[in-house]
Design an enzyme around this catalytic site. Structure first.
Site, mmCIF file in Angstrom:
data_model
loop_
_atom_site.group_PDB
_atom_site.id
_atom_site.type_symbol
_atom_site.label_atom_id
_atom_site.label_comp_id
_atom_site.label_asym_id
_atom_site.label_seq_id
_atom_site.Cartn_x
_atom_site.Cartn_y
_atom_site.Cartn_z
ATOM 1 N N CYS A 205 16.909 15.785 -98.712
ATOM 2 C CA CYS A 205 18.195 16.330 -98.265
ATOM 3 C C CYS A 205 19.355 15.579 -98.930
ATOM 4 C CB CYS A 205 18.310 16.239 -96.748
ATOM 5 S SG CYS A 205 19.834 16.986 -96.142
ATOM 6 N N CYS B 218 23.090 11.259 -93.692
ATOM 7 C CA CYS B 218 23.072 10.886 -92.271
ATOM 8 C C CYS B 218 22.283 9.580 -92.087
ATOM 9 C CB CYS B 218 22.437 12.000 -91.455
ATOM 10 S SG CYS B 218 23.107 13.626 -91.870
ATOM 11 N N CYS C 72 18.643 9.457 -90.587
ATOM 12 C CA CYS C 72 17.629 10.470 -90.930
ATOM 13 C C CYS C 72 16.710 10.048 -92.062
ATOM 14 C CB CYS C 72 18.329 11.780 -91.294
ATOM 15 S SG CYS C 72 17.135 13.102 -91.583
ATOM 16 N N CYS D 188 11.266 26.425 -83.063
ATOM 17 C CA CYS D 188 12.475 25.989 -83.771
ATOM 18 C C CYS D 188 12.126 25.532 -85.182
ATOM 19 C CB CYS D 188 13.126 24.849 -82.987
ATOM 20 S SG CYS D 188 14.593 24.212 -83.804
ATOM 21 N N CYS E 158 14.538 29.807 -83.030
ATOM 22 C CA CYS E 158 15.669 28.905 -83.248
ATOM 23 C C CYS E 158 15.569 28.393 -84.688
ATOM 24 C CB CYS E 158 15.601 27.735 -82.272
ATOM 25 S SG CYS E 158 16.931 26.525 -82.523
ATOM 26 N N CYS F 212 22.619 25.961 -79.775
ATOM 27 C CA CYS F 212 21.905 24.754 -79.369
ATOM 28 C C CYS F 212 22.648 23.610 -80.059
ATOM 29 C CB CYS F 212 20.451 24.824 -79.839
ATOM 30 S SG CYS F 212 19.531 23.293 -79.580
ATOM 31 N N ARG G 18 18.100 19.139 -73.126
ATOM 32 C CA ARG G 18 16.760 18.814 -73.647
ATOM 33 C C ARG G 18 16.607 17.317 -73.894
ATOM 34 N NH1 ARG G 18 16.155 21.987 -78.355
ATOM 35 N NH2 ARG G 18 15.950 23.680 -76.871
HETATM 36 N N1 SAM Z 1 19.544 19.381 -91.667
HETATM 37 C C1 SAM Z 1 19.945 20.035 -90.473
HETATM 38 C C2 SAM Z 1 21.089 19.368 -89.780
HETATM 39 O O1 SAM Z 1 21.318 18.198 -89.971
HETATM 40 O O2 SAM Z 1 21.734 20.057 -88.996
HETATM 41 C C3 SAM Z 1 18.829 20.247 -89.491
HETATM 42 C C4 SAM Z 1 17.803 19.173 -89.264
HETATM 43 S S1 SAM Z 1 18.419 17.617 -88.644
HETATM 44 C C5 SAM Z 1 16.988 16.615 -88.834
HETATM 45 C C6 SAM Z 1 18.569 17.923 -86.892
HETATM 46 C C7 SAM Z 1 18.935 16.788 -85.976
HETATM 47 O O3 SAM Z 1 17.878 15.862 -85.856
HETATM 48 C C8 SAM Z 1 20.106 15.921 -86.332
HETATM 49 O O4 SAM Z 1 21.328 16.533 -86.046
HETATM 50 C C9 SAM Z 1 19.884 14.690 -85.448
HETATM 51 O O5 SAM Z 1 20.503 14.854 -84.194
HETATM 52 C C10 SAM Z 1 18.367 14.696 -85.259
HETATM 53 N N2 SAM Z 1 17.731 13.527 -85.898
HETATM 54 C C11 SAM Z 1 17.563 13.303 -87.224
HETATM 55 N N3 SAM Z 1 16.955 12.128 -87.450
HETATM 56 C C12 SAM Z 1 16.725 11.582 -86.229
HETATM 57 C C13 SAM Z 1 16.141 10.360 -85.794
HETATM 58 N N4 SAM Z 1 15.684 9.461 -86.656
HETATM 59 N N5 SAM Z 1 16.056 10.124 -84.475
HETATM 60 C C14 SAM Z 1 16.532 11.031 -83.580
HETATM 61 N N6 SAM Z 1 17.091 12.205 -83.941
HETATM 62 C C15 SAM Z 1 17.207 12.470 -85.238
HETATM 63 C C1 DTB Z 2 17.342 18.118 -82.426
HETATM 64 O O1 DTB Z 2 18.376 17.907 -81.778
HETATM 65 N N1 DTB Z 2 16.360 17.244 -82.574
HETATM 66 C C2 DTB Z 2 15.304 17.760 -83.414
HETATM 67 C C3 DTB Z 2 15.797 19.220 -83.689
HETATM 68 N N2 DTB Z 2 17.080 19.252 -83.069
HETATM 69 C C4 DTB Z 2 15.793 19.744 -85.039
HETATM 70 C C5 DTB Z 2 14.997 16.919 -84.582
HETATM 71 C C6 DTB Z 2 14.601 15.492 -84.239
HETATM 72 C C7 DTB Z 2 14.225 14.812 -85.495
HETATM 73 C C8 DTB Z 2 13.680 13.416 -85.279
HETATM 74 C C9 DTB Z 2 13.361 12.732 -86.550
HETATM 75 C C10 DTB Z 2 12.286 13.360 -87.369
HETATM 76 O O2 DTB Z 2 11.216 13.748 -86.815
HETATM 77 O O3 DTB Z 2 12.441 13.461 -88.593
HETATM 78 FE FE1 SF4 Z 3 19.809 16.248 -93.974
HETATM 79 FE FE2 SF4 Z 3 18.670 14.745 -92.127
HETATM 80 FE FE3 SF4 Z 3 21.307 14.917 -92.218
HETATM 81 FE FE4 SF4 Z 3 19.848 17.067 -91.420
HETATM 82 S S1 SF4 Z 3 20.018 15.101 -90.380
HETATM 83 S S2 SF4 Z 3 21.579 17.054 -92.865
HETATM 84 S S3 SF4 Z 3 18.017 16.789 -92.700
HETATM 85 S S4 SF4 Z 3 19.972 14.031 -93.813
#
Ligand code: SAM
Ligand code: DTB
Ligand code: SF4
Length: 327
Positions: free
Chosen positions: A67, A71, A74, A111, A142, A202, A274
């Site tokens: 990606c 963030c 992530c 989702c 979703c 959501c 959730r």
């Molecule tokens: N890329 C898209 C976005 O950012 O909207 C969708 C996927 S992103 C992984 C969805 C959500 O996962 C993020 O907004 C964040 O709240 C959650 N997330 C990502 N990494 C995480 C982590 N290490 N622990 C907990 N939640 C996480």
């Molecule tokens: C949300 O709020 N949490 C989910 C879903 N929406 C997409 C993602 C959590 C991701 C946790 C880190 C991972 O598994 O990569």
């Molecule tokens: Fe990309 Fe992860 Fe950020 Fe979603 S949360 S935009 S997958 S870096």
């Protein structure tokens, strides 16, 4: 203002809970005596929901890694050296097979997540077939594909998408410490597009990012002041992944996590709250307290996107022990 002076609902308004919550009001709620806070949240939960029912959503990562966003939490960002590789998009039959399995396991919503800044039009076309076919199985659908361009939300809606997940993640004034490649306004803009296309929203956030109570109050106030409020509100506890800038973040005390859930319930009484990422690192008693404090939805399935979630059999056993039944 004294803690007891807080009124949770404004009875004179037709939508009493959609009021303008100030950060200070939300912070006062977060600081109520713990037992009082959980009790008040449980009372509100019972006014709006059957407290023994839990909504189950299964997640799948249809496009993992690589990606371009940065963030800080992530593992899928190209900016961080983690064990997650840049993979190809899953095929439509693979996604539909996973959805069939999720339904057989008892999930009501499926989702689909992608590690994109936003979908390119060619990618979006493939996801439309996924949405159509998952919907045809009788599951709620979703998607969480990042920022949307004009017209994309409408195409998803037409394909049968029910919900779009797009989190605000943290307080507006903390956002820049966590993400530099996009702005809070960009997220709000996509949430507006999603609403205008007639999709359900959501939208939640993530705590444990070295956030203060004021930061958590800032996030909840933003979510609660969305009008209409989001139908689903995922509250994620940071899963610390090696190689991300937040790998050494200070763990949030479990009581602070429960407080966050309780205040989400109080300020968004009609929303499904959730209990999201972070359950694998949480003991069963803390999860039970979250359910008492108004959480009524979980991610259900052995994996989140790239990290672990409790095993399906363990979750079934936990729900049984707590006499909770799936929606
Ligand atoms: N890329 C898209 C976005 O950012 O909207 C969708 C996927 S992103 C992984 C969805 C959500 O996962 C993020 O907004 C964040 O709240 C959650 N997330 C990502 N990494 C995480 C982590 N290490 N622990 C907990 N939640 C996480
Ligand atoms: C949300 O709020 N949490 C989910 C879903 N929406 C997409 C993602 C959590 C991701 C946790 C880190 C991972 O598994 O990569
Ligand atoms: Fe990309 Fe992860 Fe950020 Fe979603 S949360 S935009 S997958 S870096």
């Amino acid at each position: 203002m004294s803690a007891n002076a807080i009124t949770f609902q404004r009875p004179s308004s037709p939508h009493p809970e959609v009021a303008s919550w100030t950060v200070a009001e939300v912070e006062t709620l977060l600081g109520l005596p713990f037992m009082e806070l959980v009790f008040r949240a449980a009372e509100i939960h019972r006014q709006f929901f059957e407290p023994g029912k839990i909504q189950l959503s299964t997640l799948i990562s249809i496009k993992t890694g690589g990606c371009p966003e940065d963030c800080g939490y992530c593992p899928q960002s190209v900016h961080h050296e983690t064990a997650v590789d840049n993979e190809a998009m899953m095929t439509v039959p693979e996604v539909v097979a996973a959805a069939r399995q999720a339904k057989a396991n008892g999930a009501s919503r499926f989702c689909m997540g992608a590690a994109w800044r936003g979908p390119k039009d060619a990618d979006l076309q493939q996801t439309l077939s996924m949405v159509e076919q998952v919907k045809a199985l009788g599951l709620e659908t979703c998607a969480t594909f990042g920022l949307l361009q004009d017209g994309q939300a409408e195409q998803l809606k037409q394909a049968g998408l029910d919900y779009y997940n797009h989190n605000l993640d943290t307080a507006p004034d903390k956002y820049g410490d966590i993400i530099a490649t996009r702005a809070y306004e960009d997220r709000l803009d996509t949430l507006g597009k999603v609403r205008r296309a007639g999709l359900s929203v959501c939208c939640g956030g993530i705590v444990g990012l070295n956030d203060t109570r004021t930061d958590r109050a800032g996030l909840i106030a933003q979510l609660a002041n969305l009008d209409p409020q989001p139908e689903s509100v995922p509250i994620n506890n940071l899963v610390k992944v090696i190689g991300t800038p937040l790998e050494d973040a200070q763990p949030l005390d479990w009581t602070e996590f429960v407080r966050t859930i309780a205040v989400a319930r109080i300020t968004m009484p009609r929303s499904y709250v959730r209990l999201s990422a972070g359950r694998s690192e949480m003991n069963e008693a803390t999860q039970a307290l979250c359910f008492l404090a108004g959480a009524n939805s979980i991610f259900y399935g052995d994996k989140l996107l790239t990290t672990d979630n409790p095993e399906v059999l363990a979750d079934r056993a936990l729900l049984d022990k707590l006499d909770l039944t799936p929606l």
